[in-house]
Design a protein around this motif. Structure first.
Motif, PDB file in Angstrom:
ATOM      1  N   GLN A 100       0.867  -1.194   0.000  1.00  0.00           N
ATOM      2  CA  GLN A 100       0.000   0.000   0.000  1.00  0.00           C
ATOM      3  C   GLN A 100       0.893   1.230   0.000  1.00  0.00           C
ATOM      4  O   GLN A 100       2.085   1.149   0.346  1.00  0.00           O
ATOM      5  CB  GLN A 100      -0.986  -0.032   1.179  1.00  0.00           C
ATOM      6  CG  GLN A 100      -0.360  -0.177   2.560  1.00  0.00           C
ATOM      7  CD  GLN A 100      -0.078   1.151   3.232  1.00  0.00           C
ATOM      8  OE1 GLN A 100      -0.338   2.204   2.682  1.00  0.00           O
ATOM      9  NE2 GLN A 100       0.495   1.099   4.432  1.00  0.00           N
ATOM     10  N   TYR A 102       0.034   4.547   1.283  1.00  0.00           N
ATOM     11  CA  TYR A 102      -0.335   5.670   2.153  1.00  0.00           C
ATOM     12  C   TYR A 102       0.949   6.262   2.742  1.00  0.00           C
ATOM     13  O   TYR A 102       1.803   5.531   3.244  1.00  0.00           O
ATOM     14  CB  TYR A 102      -1.253   5.170   3.264  1.00  0.00           C
ATOM     15  CG  TYR A 102      -1.946   6.245   4.072  1.00  0.00           C
ATOM     16  CD1 TYR A 102      -3.097   6.858   3.611  1.00  0.00           C
ATOM     17  CD2 TYR A 102      -1.433   6.643   5.305  1.00  0.00           C
ATOM     18  CE1 TYR A 102      -3.739   7.840   4.367  1.00  0.00           C
ATOM     19  CE2 TYR A 102      -2.075   7.624   6.065  1.00  0.00           C
ATOM     20  CZ  TYR A 102      -3.224   8.215   5.589  1.00  0.00           C
ATOM     21  OH  TYR A 102      -3.867   9.193   6.332  1.00  0.00           O
ATOM     22  N   HIS A 107       3.340   4.343  10.484  1.00  0.00           N
ATOM     23  CA  HIS A 107       1.902   4.138  10.258  1.00  0.00           C
ATOM     24  C   HIS A 107       1.183   3.947  11.585  1.00  0.00           C
ATOM     25  O   HIS A 107       1.410   2.967  12.296  1.00  0.00           O
ATOM     26  CB  HIS A 107       1.675   2.937   9.347  1.00  0.00           C
ATOM     27  CG  HIS A 107       2.034   3.249   7.936  1.00  0.00           C
ATOM     28  ND1 HIS A 107       1.164   3.851   7.055  1.00  0.00           N
ATOM     29  CD2 HIS A 107       3.185   3.090   7.258  1.00  0.00           C
ATOM     30  CE1 HIS A 107       1.764   4.044   5.891  1.00  0.00           C
ATOM     31  NE2 HIS A 107       2.999   3.593   5.988  1.00  0.00           N
ATOM     32  N   ARG A 110      -5.337   6.551  10.197  1.00  0.00           N
ATOM     33  CA  ARG A 110      -5.800   6.911   8.847  1.00  0.00           C
ATOM     34  C   ARG A 110      -6.723   8.118   8.938  1.00  0.00           C
ATOM     35  O   ARG A 110      -7.775   8.165   8.325  1.00  0.00           O
ATOM     36  CB  ARG A 110      -6.536   5.719   8.191  1.00  0.00           C
ATOM     37  CG  ARG A 110      -5.654   4.475   7.983  1.00  0.00           C
ATOM     38  CD  ARG A 110      -4.631   4.709   6.886  1.00  0.00           C
ATOM     39  NE  ARG A 110      -3.766   3.561   6.658  1.00  0.00           N
ATOM     40  CZ  ARG A 110      -2.490   3.466   7.078  1.00  0.00           C
ATOM     41  NH1 ARG A 110      -1.945   4.445   7.802  1.00  0.00           N
ATOM     42  NH2 ARG A 110      -1.753   2.422   6.780  1.00  0.00           N
ATOM     43  N   HIS A 138      -7.858  -0.759   3.358  1.00  0.00           N
ATOM     44  CA  HIS A 138      -7.570   0.650   3.657  1.00  0.00           C
ATOM     45  C   HIS A 138      -8.034   1.027   5.060  1.00  0.00           C
ATOM     46  O   HIS A 138      -7.642   2.063   5.581  1.00  0.00           O
ATOM     47  CB  HIS A 138      -8.250   1.546   2.620  1.00  0.00           C
ATOM     48  CG  HIS A 138      -9.746   1.439   2.629  1.00  0.00           C
ATOM     49  ND1 HIS A 138     -10.406   0.268   2.335  1.00  0.00           N
ATOM     50  CD2 HIS A 138     -10.712   2.345   2.915  1.00  0.00           C
ATOM     51  CE1 HIS A 138     -11.717   0.457   2.434  1.00  0.00           C
ATOM     52  NE2 HIS A 138     -11.923   1.709   2.778  1.00  0.00           N
ATOM     53  N   HIS A 173      -8.076   4.344  -2.395  1.00  0.00           N
ATOM     54  CA  HIS A 173      -7.566   4.857  -1.124  1.00  0.00           C
ATOM     55  C   HIS A 173      -6.107   4.416  -1.067  1.00  0.00           C
ATOM     56  O   HIS A 173      -5.811   3.235  -1.282  1.00  0.00           O
ATOM     57  CB  HIS A 173      -8.377   4.247   0.025  1.00  0.00           C
ATOM     58  CG  HIS A 173      -8.096   4.859   1.369  1.00  0.00           C
ATOM     59  ND1 HIS A 173      -6.841   4.879   1.935  1.00  0.00           N
ATOM     60  CD2 HIS A 173      -8.926   5.475   2.257  1.00  0.00           C
ATOM     61  CE1 HIS A 173      -6.906   5.484   3.115  1.00  0.00           C
ATOM     62  NE2 HIS A 173      -8.157   5.862   3.334  1.00  0.00           N
ATOM     63  N   SER A 174      -5.200   5.337  -0.772  1.00  0.00           N
ATOM     64  CA  SER A 174      -3.775   5.001  -0.870  1.00  0.00           C
ATOM     65  C   SER A 174      -3.371   3.889   0.091  1.00  0.00           C
ATOM     66  O   SER A 174      -2.363   3.219  -0.130  1.00  0.00           O
ATOM     67  CB  SER A 174      -2.924   6.246  -0.605  1.00  0.00           C
ATOM     68  OG  SER A 174      -3.217   7.242  -1.565  1.00  0.00           O
ATOM     69  N   ALA A 175      -4.162   3.658   1.138  1.00  0.00           N
ATOM     70  CA  ALA A 175      -3.833   2.602   2.106  1.00  0.00           C
ATOM     71  C   ALA A 175      -4.368   1.232   1.678  1.00  0.00           C
ATOM     72  O   ALA A 175      -4.185   0.251   2.401  1.00  0.00           O
ATOM     73  CB  ALA A 175      -4.383   2.965   3.483  1.00  0.00           C
ATOM     74  N   CYS A 199      -3.766  14.481  -1.374  1.00  0.00           N
ATOM     75  CA  CYS A 199      -3.766  14.367   0.079  1.00  0.00           C
ATOM     76  C   CYS A 199      -4.683  15.419   0.694  1.00  0.00           C
ATOM     77  O   CYS A 199      -4.611  16.602   0.331  1.00  0.00           O
ATOM     78  CB  CYS A 199      -2.363  14.638   0.624  1.00  0.00           C
ATOM     79  SG  CYS A 199      -1.104  13.511   0.040  1.00  0.00           S
ATOM     80  N   TRP A 205       2.157  16.179   5.092  1.00  0.00           N
ATOM     81  CA  TRP A 205       2.399  14.887   4.449  1.00  0.00           C
ATOM     82  C   TRP A 205       3.855  14.780   4.008  1.00  0.00           C
ATOM     83  O   TRP A 205       4.433  15.770   3.533  1.00  0.00           O
ATOM     84  CB  TRP A 205       1.510  14.762   3.210  1.00  0.00           C
ATOM     85  CG  TRP A 205       0.042  14.703   3.514  1.00  0.00           C
ATOM     86  CD1 TRP A 205      -0.800  15.769   3.674  1.00  0.00           C
ATOM     87  CD2 TRP A 205      -0.747  13.529   3.712  1.00  0.00           C
ATOM     88  NE1 TRP A 205      -2.070  15.320   3.956  1.00  0.00           N
ATOM     89  CE2 TRP A 205      -2.066  13.953   3.979  1.00  0.00           C
ATOM     90  CE3 TRP A 205      -0.466  12.165   3.680  1.00  0.00           C
ATOM     91  CZ2 TRP A 205      -3.101  13.054   4.210  1.00  0.00           C
ATOM     92  CZ3 TRP A 205      -1.507  11.275   3.908  1.00  0.00           C
ATOM     93  CH2 TRP A 205      -2.807  11.715   4.176  1.00  0.00           C
TER      94      TRP A 205
END
Ligand SMILES: [Fe+2]
Length: 260
Positions: A100, A102, A107, A110, A138, A173-175, A199, A205
């Motif tokens: 992924q 994100y 991490h 979210r 995600h 979704h980037s995740a 974003c 970010w």
């Protein structure tokens, strides 16, 4: 007409991706492909330019049919452009194992939305590389490479996207865990692939190091479409990750909650 229905948004929240087939009309699609062709020639000949400096690729970062849909996913929150990547892929192209994208170090949540927009100018046809997605991932907080050991395998509940019309996009979704499964290729199919990313504002970010220069070029070359999309190119929403990595690595022991 560039907007999402409540069902689209609910589906994105649940599954983590949305497919829009044949979104780009023929002329736009061909113009973008011509820019990617030039980009690939320039890379071969070492005339490297930033992607934002290519007229169609630069404009693609504020393409209304994409950005207005992303705006609906952001649910009224402002957002910025994170990056654009572009290339083509030919028979023999290697895969990209489950991962992924994100952007967060480390991490832990979210809280703010980041999306990637995967664009396939020649669609997908089961040759060269299939897109695999794992719906729902995600919503989990995990490292980028948490599924890497599964390489390109089908997983329980995963989906394979291998049949898309020209000019299709997939907003993820980037995740969301995803992969590119290598395929042997049938002949002359060229897999054009571009991804852009956005974003949500409200936090900083991690960015690529030259984001200020990229955003300067974007505004100078009119990617903001007479100011309407100038908000996308706001460097103040980013931080330089290398400035923080040493401190993080020193402090990243045990429960971070104790260090707040
Ligand atoms: Fe990715």
């Amino acid at each position: 007409m560039n907007h999402l229905t409540p069902d689209d948004i609910a589906q994105f929240d649940e599954e983590g991706y949305l497919v829009f087939e044949g979104l780009f009309d023929h002329d736009l699609n061909e113009r973008i492909k011509a820019d990617v062709d030039q980009l690939m020639i320039d890379r071969e000949t070492d005339k490297r330019r930033m992607l934002m400096a290519y007229p169609e690729l630069g404009l693609l970062t504020s393409e209304p049919s994409v950005v207005d849909r992303v705006a609906d996913l952001m649910n009224g929150k402002k957002f910025v452009h994170h990056h654009i990547h572009a290339r083509w892929q030919l028979p023999g192209e290697r895969g990209a194992p489950w991962h992924q994208d994100y952007a967060q170090i480390p991490h832990t949540n979210r809280s703010h939305l980041m999306v990637h927009v995967f664009m396939y100018m020649n669609g997908l046809n089961g040759e060269v590389g299939d897109l695999l997605v794992m719906p729902g991932t995600h919503k989990k907080v995990m490292a980028n490479d948490a599924y890497r050991q599964f390489q390109f395998e089908d997983l329980p509940g995963s989906r394979t996207i291998d049949n898309l019309a020209h000019g299709s996009i997939v907003i993820v979704h980037s995740a969301l865990q995803h992969a590119r499964r290598p395929k042997p290729g049938g002949g002359i199919y060229k897999r054009y692939f571009i991804d852009t990313s956005y974003c949500e504002e409200g936090i900083l970010w991690p960015s690529y190091p030259n984001i200020a220069e990229i955003n300067r070029v974007a505004l100078e070359t009119g990617c903001d479409r007479n100011g309407k999309y100038a908000f996308l190119y706001d460097t103040s929403q980013f931080f330089e990750r290398k400035d923080y990595m040493n401190t993080l690595n020193e402090k990243n022991q045990g429960s971070l909650a104790l260090q707040l």
